[in-house]
Motif scaffolding. Structure first.
Motif, PDB file in Angstrom:
ATOM      1  N   CYS B  41       0.869  -1.208  -0.125  1.00 17.13           N
ATOM      2  CA  CYS B  41      -0.016   0.030  -0.005  1.00 17.13           C
ATOM      3  C   CYS B  41       0.892   1.272   0.132  1.00 17.13           C
ATOM      4  CB  CYS B  41      -0.841   0.045   1.226  1.00 17.13           C
ATOM      5  SG  CYS B  41      -1.802   1.420   1.678  1.00 17.13           S
ATOM      6  N   LEU B  42       2.030   1.283   0.751  1.00 11.68           N
ATOM      7  CA  LEU B  42       2.823   2.560   0.900  1.00 11.68           C
ATOM      8  C   LEU B  42       3.613   2.606  -0.382  1.00 11.68           C
ATOM      9  CD1 LEU B  42       3.613   2.048   4.696  1.00 11.68           C
ATOM     10  CD2 LEU B  42       2.603   4.095   3.551  1.00 11.68           C
ATOM     11  N   ARG B  43       4.023   1.630  -0.885  1.00 13.81           N
ATOM     12  CA  ARG B  43       4.784   1.617  -2.188  1.00 13.81           C
ATOM     13  C   ARG B  43       3.811   2.392  -3.280  1.00 13.81           C
ATOM     14  NH1 ARG B  43       8.268  -4.083  -2.804  1.00 13.81           N
ATOM     15  NH2 ARG B  43       9.433  -3.769  -1.028  1.00 13.81           N
ATOM     16  N   ALA B 150      -6.967   8.141  -2.490  1.00 12.99           N
ATOM     17  CA  ALA B 150      -8.192   7.513  -2.441  1.00 12.99           C
ATOM     18  C   ALA B 150      -8.503   6.414  -3.496  1.00 12.99           C
ATOM     19  CB  ALA B 150      -9.277   8.668  -2.826  1.00 12.99           C
ATOM     20  N   ILE B 151      -7.591   6.421  -4.611  1.00 12.38           N
ATOM     21  CA  ILE B 151      -7.735   5.307  -5.573  1.00 12.38           C
ATOM     22  C   ILE B 151      -6.932   4.174  -5.083  1.00 12.38           C
ATOM     23  CG2 ILE B 151      -6.675   4.844  -7.722  1.00 12.38           C
ATOM     24  CD1 ILE B 151      -7.576   7.452  -8.950  1.00 12.38           C
ATOM     25  N   VAL B 152      -5.892   4.500  -4.332  1.00 10.66           N
ATOM     26  CA  VAL B 152      -5.127   3.268  -3.827  1.00 10.66           C
ATOM     27  C   VAL B 152      -5.946   2.558  -2.793  1.00 10.66           C
ATOM     28  CG1 VAL B 152      -3.200   2.814  -2.014  1.00 10.66           C
ATOM     29  CG2 VAL B 152      -2.906   3.958  -4.183  1.00 10.66           C
ATOM     30  N   GLN B 153      -6.475   3.385  -1.918  1.00  6.55           N
ATOM     31  CA  GLN B 153      -7.683   2.630  -0.974  1.00  6.55           C
ATOM     32  C   GLN B 153      -8.472   1.839  -1.481  1.00  6.55           C
ATOM     33  OE1 GLN B 153      -6.047   2.514   1.975  1.00  6.55           O
ATOM     34  NE2 GLN B 153      -4.744   4.235   1.910  1.00  6.55           N
ATOM     35  N   CYS B 154      -9.128   2.462  -2.499  1.00  2.89           N
ATOM     36  CA  CYS B 154     -10.280   1.644  -2.794  1.00  2.89           C
ATOM     37  C   CYS B 154     -10.013   0.594  -4.102  1.00  2.89           C
ATOM     38  CB  CYS B 154     -11.333   2.791  -3.608  1.00  2.89           C
ATOM     39  SG  CYS B 154     -12.106   3.932  -2.556  1.00  2.89           S
TER      40      CYS B 154
END
Lengths: 121, 202
Positions: B41-43, B150-154
């Motif tokens: 996620c952090l990458r 927002a895009i990464v989370q969803c």
């Protein structure tokens, strides 16, 4: 937090949605090897709080010393307080069930205090 | 591929051991379980800066350990970790931009080399997909921090809008707005890959 709201479909962006979703599935399927990461995290954690073994007896001794000092300095007050306590409790009629209940309550309190003290140590 | 850790004991039980008995072995197990998803996620959030992502992931788990007692099980443990990770990244993102993206180009370059070089016997589709992935990564790097988050989370973390709102600490409407804007920018940047062009190569 488990209720999911489906993104509103946009005809123009369907291919992008599909691609982003597929990318997400690919990324989640790929596992990043630990390679010492967990060990580095564990080294960074704050050191555990260690209470020295001598602390509890010293605290008890200090309280005893304080009690003796107070009793020596204010003998009249200590005698008055003690007398009032005895009078208060002597005025209450004790039945066997009350006594049993009192013993159980004191035991629970002692066990709880001991458990909390051991957990902190 | 590295072996994934087994999940014999539920997360909740390990968390309880950490809180009640200060059990560091239980926490190490939790780190092993979740390090991959948090680092991935952090990458994504750091736009491919692996070194920075790993540093932030380390900070995330240390903060998680310190605040474990405040975890109320109102969300999954992984979602709670994403929340901490995102906060760490946002705090880092407030630092000067060049510091944040300093190593990104080099990292993307390495990834590019890995991704573009397909194995023997793999066809043009594989190369096209790899190229599209690189284009996507570059397009994601050009989004604002809020849109990318927002895009990464969803999509990357597969969270619902409500879960993403919890992770990001925003209202659900704000999350939807950032996703919409981000997707519009991505669509423009990746227009060459749209099916209307009928071919998969830009």
């Amino acid at each position: 937090m488990n209720a999911r709201s489906t993104p509103i479909p946009e005809p123009q962006a369907d291919w992008l949605d599909a691609f982003l979703s597929a990318e997400g599935v690919d990324d989640r399927a790929g596992y990043i090897g630990d390679d010492g990461f967990t060990a580095r995290v564990m080294q960074e954690l704050p050191a555990p709080v260690s209470v020295p073994a001598w602390r509890r007896p010293v605290v008890v001794a200090l309280w005893l010393v304080a009690a003796v000092v107070i009793a020596t300095m204010l003998p009249g007050t200590v005698l008055d307080v003690t007398r009032e306590f005895v009078r208060l409790f002597a005025a209450i009629p004790f039945s066997l069930s009350t006594l049993g209940f009192g013993i159980v309550a004191v035991s629970i309190a002692m066990w709880t205090a001991t458990a909390v003290a051991l957990r902190r140590d | 591929m590295p072996a994934t850790p087994s999940h014999d004991v539920p997360d909740a039980q390990l968390i309880a051991r950490c809180i009640v008995a200060d059990d560091r072995h239980a926490f190490a197990e939790l780190v092993k379980r979740h390090q991959s998803s948090v680092r991935a996620c952090l990458r994504k959030l750091t736009a491919g800066n692996h070194a920075l992502a790993d540093d932030l992931a380390q900070d995330t788990f240390v903060l998680a350990w310190r605040n474990l007692k405040s975890f109320r099980q109102e969300a999954r443990f992984s979602t709670w970790l994403y929340r901490i990770a995102t906060n760490c990244w946002l705090a880092q993102a407030r630092k000067p931009r060049e510091e944040l993206l300093g190593e990104r180009d080099a990292d993307v370059g390495e990834d590019d080399a890995d991704a573009v070089a397909p194995g023997f016997g793999e066809g043009a589709d594989h190369a096209a997909t790899a190229t599209m992935k690189i284009d996507l990564e570059r397009a994601m790097a050009r989004l604002s921090d809020a849109e990318r988050a927002a895009i990464v989370q969803c999509y990357h973390n597969d969270l619902s809008h409500e879960e993403a709102a919890y992770v990001l600490g925003w209202p659900v409407g704000t999350v939807k707005t950032h996703i919409l804007r981000g997707k519009q920018k991505l669509k423009a940047a990746l227009s060459a890959w749209a099916p209307a062009t009928s071919t998969r190569t830009p």
